[in-house]
Design an enzyme around this catalytic site. Structure first.
Site, PDB file in Angstrom:
ATOM      1  N   LYS A  50      52.594 -53.239 -14.526  1.00 36.56           N
ATOM      2  CA  LYS A  50      51.137 -53.277 -14.724  1.00 36.56           C
ATOM      3  C   LYS A  50      50.446 -53.912 -13.516  1.00 36.56           C
ATOM      4  O   LYS A  50      49.390 -53.452 -13.088  1.00 36.56           O
ATOM      5  CB  LYS A  50      50.806 -54.059 -16.002  1.00 36.56           C
ATOM      6  CG  LYS A  50      51.131 -53.267 -17.266  1.00 36.56           C
ATOM      7  CD  LYS A  50      51.129 -54.117 -18.518  1.00 36.56           C
ATOM      8  CE  LYS A  50      51.642 -53.280 -19.706  1.00 36.56           C
ATOM      9  NZ  LYS A  50      51.965 -54.054 -20.880  1.00 36.56           N
ATOM     10  N   GLN A  94      50.897 -59.699 -23.825  1.00 38.97           N
ATOM     11  CA  GLN A  94      52.099 -58.858 -23.893  1.00 38.97           C
ATOM     12  C   GLN A  94      52.881 -59.149 -25.184  1.00 38.97           C
ATOM     13  O   GLN A  94      53.214 -60.300 -25.469  1.00 38.97           O
ATOM     14  CB  GLN A  94      52.981 -59.132 -22.655  1.00 38.97           C
ATOM     15  CG  GLN A  94      54.189 -58.235 -22.551  1.00 38.97           C
ATOM     16  CD  GLN A  94      53.836 -56.783 -22.243  1.00 38.97           C
ATOM     17  OE1 GLN A  94      52.989 -56.491 -21.412  1.00 38.97           O
ATOM     18  NE2 GLN A  94      54.478 -55.856 -22.935  1.00 38.97           N
ATOM     19  N   ASP A 117      43.663 -53.548 -24.434  1.00 40.29           N
ATOM     20  CA  ASP A 117      44.647 -52.785 -25.201  1.00 40.29           C
ATOM     21  C   ASP A 117      44.014 -52.023 -26.369  1.00 40.29           C
ATOM     22  O   ASP A 117      44.692 -51.228 -27.024  1.00 40.29           O
ATOM     23  CB  ASP A 117      45.687 -53.773 -25.769  1.00 40.29           C
ATOM     24  CG  ASP A 117      47.080 -53.498 -25.239  1.00 40.29           C
ATOM     25  OD1 ASP A 117      47.257 -52.446 -24.597  1.00 40.29           O
ATOM     26  OD2 ASP A 117      47.968 -54.330 -25.483  1.00 40.29           O
TER      27      ASP A 117
END
Ligand code: NDP
Length: 280
Positions: A50, A94, A117
């Protein structure tokens, strides 16, 4: 005839080029913060990817590494501090988190305005009422891959195997929003193969290597393999690729299918969030 491969790596490159072009017109630099709790090796690899993606499109990125024994309150405080940080427009925590932490409570702490997200209740609620804006990265990437096939979604029977908040449930809603007829399968589903064989679009998000075999797939179906299973140092999907590619019309590979698209959609969400915050 063998199925056409829906190449996620190539599509993700194209999306990153589009983002770079778009960014040239803007006067700000989008910023993404990734929070990692503990040092799970798979998470460390995903985060590194990422960060590299951010570098490729010239976004600012920060990784905040926190100890595995951090308390729920301390993690919430960290997220709240990032909610206030001006040069950060997108936040991602995460997953998975250590068992001592409640994942949903942590997601709830992310401001929906910085929810890279697309997993906060507000953004998922908007998806549910067909007001899509910031949508979860993996399902959004899956829609882009299906579009690559050129096939219309309207009226198609889509079967989602898996019903997680992260993938299965939202991809079903996104397909429904596009007028597909959607069936969900999960661990308590009876006669799963009978249902999956009816799918024009089959999304496998199960987390079991090669769960979907050739006899579970309708001829010419679009088969999307979300699974990432690490077996003997190899990444294997939830679909038995060699068997299914002889039956499906289109198929995504693992690696190189859904994974790169998930990351590209994270960049796109960060860009959208940044544009919104700069406007306000
Ligand atoms: P979860 O473990 O949260 O969900 C798995 C789902 O599969 C559940 O709904 C579960 O049913 C269902 N399931 C499990 N076993 C069976 C079974 N025997 N028969 C039918 N259904 C079953 O996983 P995720 O949704 O988070 O992820 C799924 C896979 O996708 C994983 O391999 C993950 O690594 C991968 N992934 C890949 C991403 C990418 O970018 N490529 C992004 C995110 C995930 P029930 O609800 O009844 O328990």
């Amino acid at each position: 005839m063998s199925a056409e491969i829906l190449n996620g790596t190539r599509l993700a490159q194209r999306i990153r080029s589009e983002i770079r072009r778009e960014l040239k017109k803007l006067t700000f630099t989008p910023g993404l913060a990734v929070v990692q709790v503990g040092d799970d090796p798979a998470s460390t690899v995903y985060i590194r990817h990422k960060q590299r993606d951010c570098e490729k499109v010239h976004f600012h990125s920060e990784v905040h590494r926190l100890p595995p024994n951090i308390t729920q309150n301390a993690l919430i405080e960290k997220v709240e501090a990032l909610n206030q940080q001006k040069d950060i427009h997108g936040i991602l925590v995460q997953m998975p988190l250590p068992d001592t932490l409640d994942e949903q409570t942590i997601i709830d702490a992310i401001s929906p305005d910085k929810d890279a997200d697309g997993l906060t209740p507000l953004n998922l609620g908007n998806l549910f009422i067909n007001r899509e804006c910031i949508t979860p990265c993996t399902p959004t990437g899956i829609i882009r891959l299906i579009e690559l096939s050129g096939e219309k979604l309207e009226g198609k029977h889509a079967v989602c195997v898996g019903r997680s908040h992260l993938v299965g449930k939202p991809i079903g809603i996104m397909l429904l929003n596009r007028n597909a007829t959607v069936t969900y399968c999960h661990s308590r589903t009876k006669n799963l193969a009978e249902i999956s064989r009816q799918a024009d679009i089959l999304v496998a998000a199960v987390g079991h290597a090669e769960f979907i075999t050739g006899d579970m797939v309708k001829r010419d179906a679009i088969v999307i393999d979300v699974g990432i299973n690490s077996i003997d140092d190899r990444l294997i999907g939830d679909v038995k690729f060699d068997e299914v590619k002889e039956i499906a019309g289109y198929i995504t590979p693992v690696p190189g299918g859904v994974g790169p698209l998930t990351r590209a959609m994270l960049l796109q969400n960060t860009m959208t969030l940044a544009s919104r915050q700069i406007k306000n």
